[in-house]
Scaffold this motif. Structure first.
Motif, short mmCIF file in Angstrom:
data_model
loop_
_atom_site.label_atom_id
_atom_site.label_comp_id
_atom_site.label_asym_id
_atom_site.label_seq_id
_atom_site.Cartn_x
_atom_site.Cartn_y
_atom_site.Cartn_z
N UNK A 183 -23.00 -4.59 -1.65
CA UNK A 183 -22.52 -5.05 -0.35
C UNK A 183 -22.88 -4.06 0.75
N UNK A 184 -22.85 -2.75 0.45
CA UNK A 184 -23.20 -1.74 1.45
C UNK A 184 -24.67 -1.84 1.84
N UNK A 185 -25.54 -2.07 0.86
CA UNK A 185 -26.96 -2.20 1.15
C UNK A 185 -27.22 -3.43 2.02
N UNK A 186 -26.49 -4.52 1.76
CA UNK A 186 -26.72 -5.78 2.47
C UNK A 186 -26.02 -5.84 3.83
N UNK A 187 -25.19 -4.86 4.14
CA UNK A 187 -24.35 -4.94 5.33
C UNK A 187 -25.12 -4.66 6.61
N UNK A 231 -23.16 1.08 12.54
CA UNK A 231 -23.19 2.37 11.86
C UNK A 231 -23.49 2.28 10.39
N UNK A 232 -24.06 1.14 9.94
CA UNK A 232 -24.25 0.94 8.50
C UNK A 232 -25.51 1.60 7.95
N UNK A 233 -26.39 2.09 8.84
CA UNK A 233 -27.71 2.51 8.33
C UNK A 233 -27.59 3.67 7.35
N UNK A 234 -26.78 4.70 7.66
CA UNK A 234 -26.64 5.83 6.73
C UNK A 234 -25.97 5.38 5.45
N UNK A 235 -24.95 4.53 5.57
CA UNK A 235 -24.26 4.03 4.38
C UNK A 235 -25.20 3.19 3.53
N UNK A 284 -26.27 4.16 -0.19
CA UNK A 284 -25.93 3.23 -1.26
C UNK A 284 -27.18 2.82 -2.04
N UNK A 285 -28.29 2.59 -1.31
CA UNK A 285 -29.56 2.23 -1.94
C UNK A 285 -30.01 3.35 -2.89
N UNK A 286 -29.93 4.58 -2.43
CA UNK A 286 -30.35 5.72 -3.25
C UNK A 286 -29.45 5.89 -4.47
N UNK A 287 -28.13 5.77 -4.27
CA UNK A 287 -27.19 5.90 -5.38
C UNK A 287 -27.38 4.77 -6.40
N UNK A 288 -27.63 3.58 -5.88
CA UNK A 288 -27.84 2.39 -6.70
C UNK A 288 -29.04 2.60 -7.62
#
Length: 416
Positions: free
Chosen positions: A180-184, A188-192, A196-200
């Protein structure tokens, strides 16, 4: 001359998030393609008509999926990193052109065979029944009430995809939040999104290494073992493939489940017809896909050459977003397109894309919806809305953040 306000001013506003279709209709009527600024500052062309979207889905000569190779602004480092851009990163089929795409699709198709998807049906039914039983067994202030998004629709697909990929069930909640974080597209979502993409992907890399040691019969192990005339997936390709399958197997299905329930709550006469004739459920799911599909805009494609749509010429090197939400309500293709008709019987929608990039997770999403949605209505008697649905801001998904419902003998309000 009458002054007509620019409909692009209403894109991505709070009103648009709640109901984007009037804006899409105005855009469709005013031109075939529109230069827009997406949340976060990314510049793209939004294509809104059915035939144009279908043509672009099929044209792999004029359009590329590889942003690093074909998107001029990206190559020149003028593109801000947002959730939309993050989705296009990686080493997957999503960002591959032929012949590489053909190779990757062939390998995953060998492992992700239809019989593997169909074998999940009994487990989908059991998981659905268990989750719904948990809602009906509640006592106290929440008895007879639920948020069907967070307490059902977001849970079932992740359980299914974790089982399919051999991911431990306890990791499902973390994976759901990361997806959900990647798709959001929240402010201010860009850093999140990037984190999230990297952690995923780090998680999936660890998962692949663990599966190489332990083996098994799940899809991850099948992808590790799959070969085509000696060819096989590299480690990066394998991790990227699992990421695509997780996203396709979760996000689209969550949205489809919620939209199906909501559409039928708002069309009770059609729900009654389906209860009387259960053979109509597959067609009803297809109509939900057309009318309120899980994806709003298929991102990304990039022009290799200048492309003309009607009276609009898009230069080479530009980003294209195909508005399937608009295309699937185009009256030039679907008579009475704004109306929901569960007996329509027309399956020509673009909800899962078209052509060689047709969503690999589509059979799984359809299977889950065909099983789960009828069970929702059978298991939650008197199901009704208990407040206004809330949508998650996203330029990619049509995603319910909350679907408040009441059921049973309580006197919850009926809204909508």
């Amino acid at each position: 001359m009458e002054h007509r306000p620019d409909p692009r001013a209403h894109l991505f506003t709070a009103g648009f998030v709640a109901d984007p279709y009037p804006v899409y209709r105005t855009l469709r009527e005013s031109g075939p393609a529109h230069r827009v600024t997406l949340p976060g500052g990314v510049e793209a062309w939004l294509v809104t008509r059915y035939e144009d979207c279908r043509r672009i889905f099929l044209d792999n000569t004029s359009f590329s999926k590889d942003m690093a190779a074909a998107w001029t602004a990206y190559r020149e480092e003028r593109v801000p990193v947002t959730g939309d851009v993050v989705i296009g990163m990686g080493d997957s089929m999503l960002v591959s052109d032929q012949p590489r795409h053909t190779r990757l699709r062939s390998l995953v198709s060998k492992a992700f065979a239809p019989r593997r998807v169909e074998s999940l049906a009994p487990g989908i039914a059991r998981s659905t029944e268990r989750l719904l039983a948990g809602l009906t067994a509640r006592e106290g202030p929440r008895a007879g009430r639920a948020d069907l998004t967070t307490e059902f629709a977001a849970l079932l697909p992740m359980e299914v995809i974790c089982e399919l990929l051999g991911v431990p069930a306890e990791e499902g909640d973390w994976l759901r939040r990361a997806t959900e974080a990647v798709m959001s597209n929240d402010p201010g979502s860009r850093d999140t999104a990037l984190r999230a993409f990297q952690d995923f992907h780090a998680f999936l890399g660890d998962h692949v290494r663990r599966k190489r040691r332990t083996g098994g019969t799940d899809l991850t192990c099948a992808l590790i073992d799959v070969r085509d005339e000696g060819d096989r997936l590299t480690e990066d390709e394998l991790v990227a493939m699992l990421g695509v399958l997780l996203a396709a197997g979760h996000e689209t299905t969550v949205n489809l489940l919620g939209s199906s329930v909501l559409a039928l709550l708002r069309h009770p006469e059609q729900l009654a017809a389906l209860r009387a004739e259960p053979d109509g459920w597959p067609g009803a799911i297809e109509e939900v896909l057309r009318w309120e599909g899980p994806i709003q805009n298929a991102i990304w494609r990039f022009t290799r050459v200048p492309v003309t749509l009607g009276d609009v010429t898009i230069p080479a090197g530009e980003a294209i977003a195909l508005s399937v939400a608009s295309a699937d309500r185009d009256p030039a293709r679907f008579p009475d397109a704004e109306s929901f008709d569960s007996a329509r019987g027309d399956r020509g929608h673009l909800a899962f894309g078209h052509g060689i990039h047709h969503c690999v997770g589509a059979p799984l999403a359809r299977l889950e919806a065909r099983i789960a949605v009828p069970l929702v209505f059978a298991s939650l008697p008197g199901l009704r809305l208990d407040g206004e649905p809330v949508y998650r801001p996203s330029t990619v998904s049509r995603a319910l953040a909350a679907l408040p419902v009441a059921f049973g003998d309580g006197a919850g309000p009926v809204t909508g």
